[in-house]
Motif scaffolding. Sequence first.
Motif, mmCIF file in Angstrom:
data_model
loop_
_atom_site.group_PDB
_atom_site.id
_atom_site.type_symbol
_atom_site.label_atom_id
_atom_site.label_comp_id
_atom_site.label_asym_id
_atom_site.label_seq_id
_atom_site.Cartn_x
_atom_site.Cartn_y
_atom_site.Cartn_z
ATOM 1 N N ARG A 116 34.464 -22.228 19.226
ATOM 2 C CA ARG A 116 35.892 -21.840 19.722
ATOM 3 C C ARG A 116 36.922 -22.591 19.047
ATOM 4 O O ARG A 116 37.955 -21.824 18.747
ATOM 5 C CB ARG A 116 35.633 -22.359 21.153
ATOM 6 C CG ARG A 116 36.922 -21.558 22.089
ATOM 7 C CD ARG A 116 36.961 -21.923 23.607
ATOM 8 N NE ARG A 116 36.754 -23.266 23.824
ATOM 9 C CZ ARG A 116 35.462 -23.953 24.204
ATOM 10 N NH1 ARG A 116 34.369 -23.023 24.257
ATOM 11 N NH2 ARG A 116 35.389 -24.979 24.604
ATOM 12 N N ILE A 117 36.918 -23.903 18.971
ATOM 13 C CA ILE A 117 37.759 -24.454 18.072
ATOM 14 C C ILE A 117 38.042 -24.092 16.726
ATOM 15 O O ILE A 117 39.020 -24.053 16.096
ATOM 16 C CB ILE A 117 38.051 -25.842 18.347
ATOM 17 C CG1 ILE A 117 36.760 -26.593 17.653
ATOM 18 C CG2 ILE A 117 38.103 -26.222 19.673
ATOM 19 C CD1 ILE A 117 36.915 -28.018 17.590
ATOM 20 N N PHE A 118 36.997 -23.683 15.957
ATOM 21 C CA PHE A 118 37.114 -23.400 14.707
ATOM 22 C C PHE A 118 37.772 -22.008 14.555
ATOM 23 O O PHE A 118 38.865 -21.805 13.603
ATOM 24 C CB PHE A 118 35.554 -23.212 14.108
ATOM 25 C CG PHE A 118 35.370 -22.804 12.747
ATOM 26 C CD1 PHE A 118 35.007 -23.859 11.837
ATOM 27 C CD2 PHE A 118 35.731 -21.308 12.169
ATOM 28 C CE1 PHE A 118 34.965 -23.585 10.432
ATOM 29 C CE2 PHE A 118 35.496 -21.454 10.563
ATOM 30 C CZ PHE A 118 35.320 -22.465 9.945
ATOM 31 N N GLN A 157 35.972 -32.069 13.719
ATOM 32 C CA GLN A 157 34.838 -31.035 13.836
ATOM 33 C C GLN A 157 34.867 -29.886 13.023
ATOM 34 O O GLN A 157 33.940 -29.530 12.552
ATOM 35 C CB GLN A 157 34.485 -30.582 15.472
ATOM 36 C CG GLN A 157 34.317 -31.732 16.398
ATOM 37 C CD GLN A 157 35.454 -32.242 17.082
ATOM 38 O OE1 GLN A 157 36.433 -32.398 16.366
ATOM 39 N NE2 GLN A 157 35.227 -32.633 18.258
ATOM 40 N N VAL A 158 36.123 -29.312 13.014
ATOM 41 C CA VAL A 158 36.196 -28.077 12.273
ATOM 42 C C VAL A 158 36.542 -28.475 11.000
ATOM 43 O O VAL A 158 35.811 -27.704 10.056
ATOM 44 C CB VAL A 158 37.691 -27.477 12.816
ATOM 45 C CG1 VAL A 158 37.950 -26.128 11.691
ATOM 46 C CG2 VAL A 158 37.629 -26.995 13.989
ATOM 47 N N SER A 204 25.504 -19.620 11.571
ATOM 48 C CA SER A 204 26.494 -20.661 12.052
ATOM 49 C C SER A 204 25.543 -21.808 12.962
ATOM 50 O O SER A 204 26.223 -22.819 13.209
ATOM 51 C CB SER A 204 27.591 -20.059 13.181
ATOM 52 O OG SER A 204 26.989 -19.402 14.053
ATOM 53 N N HIS A 205 24.570 -21.236 13.912
ATOM 54 C CA HIS A 205 24.110 -22.284 14.682
ATOM 55 C C HIS A 205 23.112 -23.034 13.923
ATOM 56 O O HIS A 205 23.361 -24.216 14.428
ATOM 57 C CB HIS A 205 22.936 -21.227 15.701
ATOM 58 C CG HIS A 205 23.688 -20.193 16.524
ATOM 59 N ND1 HIS A 205 24.734 -20.364 17.282
ATOM 60 C CD2 HIS A 205 23.595 -18.696 16.315
ATOM 61 C CE1 HIS A 205 24.892 -19.487 17.739
ATOM 62 N NE2 HIS A 205 24.526 -18.327 17.344
ATOM 63 N N LEU A 237 24.769 -30.397 11.601
ATOM 64 C CA LEU A 237 25.964 -31.296 11.986
ATOM 65 C C LEU A 237 26.037 -32.074 13.053
ATOM 66 O O LEU A 237 26.797 -32.988 13.385
ATOM 67 C CB LEU A 237 27.371 -30.697 11.520
ATOM 68 C CG LEU A 237 27.412 -29.950 10.106
ATOM 69 C CD1 LEU A 237 28.640 -29.298 10.118
ATOM 70 C CD2 LEU A 237 27.435 -31.077 9.048
ATOM 71 N N ASN A 238 24.974 -31.713 13.903
ATOM 72 C CA ASN A 238 24.994 -32.209 15.279
ATOM 73 C C ASN A 238 26.136 -32.251 16.116
ATOM 74 O O ASN A 238 26.773 -33.121 16.633
ATOM 75 C CB ASN A 238 24.474 -33.730 15.144
ATOM 76 C CG ASN A 238 24.074 -34.331 16.218
ATOM 77 O OD1 ASN A 238 23.464 -33.685 17.427
ATOM 78 N ND2 ASN A 238 24.203 -35.664 16.751
ATOM 79 N N LEU A 239 26.561 -30.836 16.034
ATOM 80 C CA LEU A 239 27.921 -30.397 16.782
ATOM 81 C C LEU A 239 27.847 -29.568 17.823
ATOM 82 O O LEU A 239 26.758 -28.540 18.004
ATOM 83 C CB LEU A 239 29.011 -30.088 15.835
ATOM 84 C CG LEU A 239 29.607 -30.911 14.567
ATOM 85 C CD1 LEU A 239 30.717 -30.082 13.836
ATOM 86 C CD2 LEU A 239 30.220 -32.045 15.328
ATOM 87 N N ARG A 240 28.380 -29.546 18.810
ATOM 88 C CA ARG A 240 28.353 -28.603 20.113
ATOM 89 C C ARG A 240 28.748 -27.440 19.699
ATOM 90 O O ARG A 240 29.654 -26.996 19.013
ATOM 91 C CB ARG A 240 29.228 -29.195 21.220
ATOM 92 C CG ARG A 240 28.872 -30.516 21.896
ATOM 93 C CD ARG A 240 29.835 -30.901 22.915
ATOM 94 N NE ARG A 240 30.362 -29.943 23.768
ATOM 95 C CZ ARG A 240 31.285 -30.056 24.655
ATOM 96 N NH1 ARG A 240 32.279 -31.098 24.523
ATOM 97 N NH2 ARG A 240 31.734 -28.866 25.248
#
Length: 248
Positions: free
Chosen positions: A172-174, A138-139, A156-157, A163-166
């Motif tokens: 958070r993980i980025f 994802q990152v 960012s949103h 990209l259809n990512l949560r």
Amino acid sequence: MNIASFSPVYISSAEQEFILNFSLLEHDLMHFFKTRDFDHAISHFNKFKKEHPINDIRPEILNQLLLGLVGSFTATSYTHNLNLKDFLKLRLYFFNFITQSPCTLSTFWPLCRDIITTYFNLLDKFDFHVDYQNLSKQVALTAYYISAHPQALINSHKVLHTLNLRDDYTQRIFQKELGFSISAYIQHIKLLEAKRLLLQRQLSVGKIASILHYYDTPTFSKTFKKNVGLSPLKYRELNRLQNEKLTD
């Protein structure tokens, strides 16, 4: 019109070979400067120092090589770093120092190392270098999309929706994996793209602001100056002067 004439300068075969090899070292140093890899830069420098003695090289040749090295570091900073004003000040400092205190055979290597170290120390405090091999899927996808689509970035949103990512999870993980936020990386990439577009003189500052989705021209100009240290127009003018010097 007066045309400048230059007297031929004799350069020995040993000096020609050293100049060529030093140019190759300089090329490698610029690559490591772009990727912020100080360890490899110093490793290459130390190896070069051992393999290329300077006993037969005149100090004036060494002096010119140092001036060229300073110029290359500064030119590279134009498109790969944001704090350009600091690099311009550093260039002026080294140019004045080398001109007033020309190097000798005993001071060439220490001064060369000082130039390398000082320029690396002046890199942006926030390291935005991305190593895709060590990232989660994802990152890596998010970072790649941002770097590959600088003119499609809004916030960012919007990126994560595309990209259809949560949203919350990826944000958070980025931050966890890279040490900076998606928003910070978006601004970094947009400003680097702004620097590139400013080199195209047919584009007005207002047009560039629109291309990069800034709210208005004043907002873009204020953001650019805050991060780069120069207004967009001043950056364009200084880069024009820099290019003219390099082609003289």
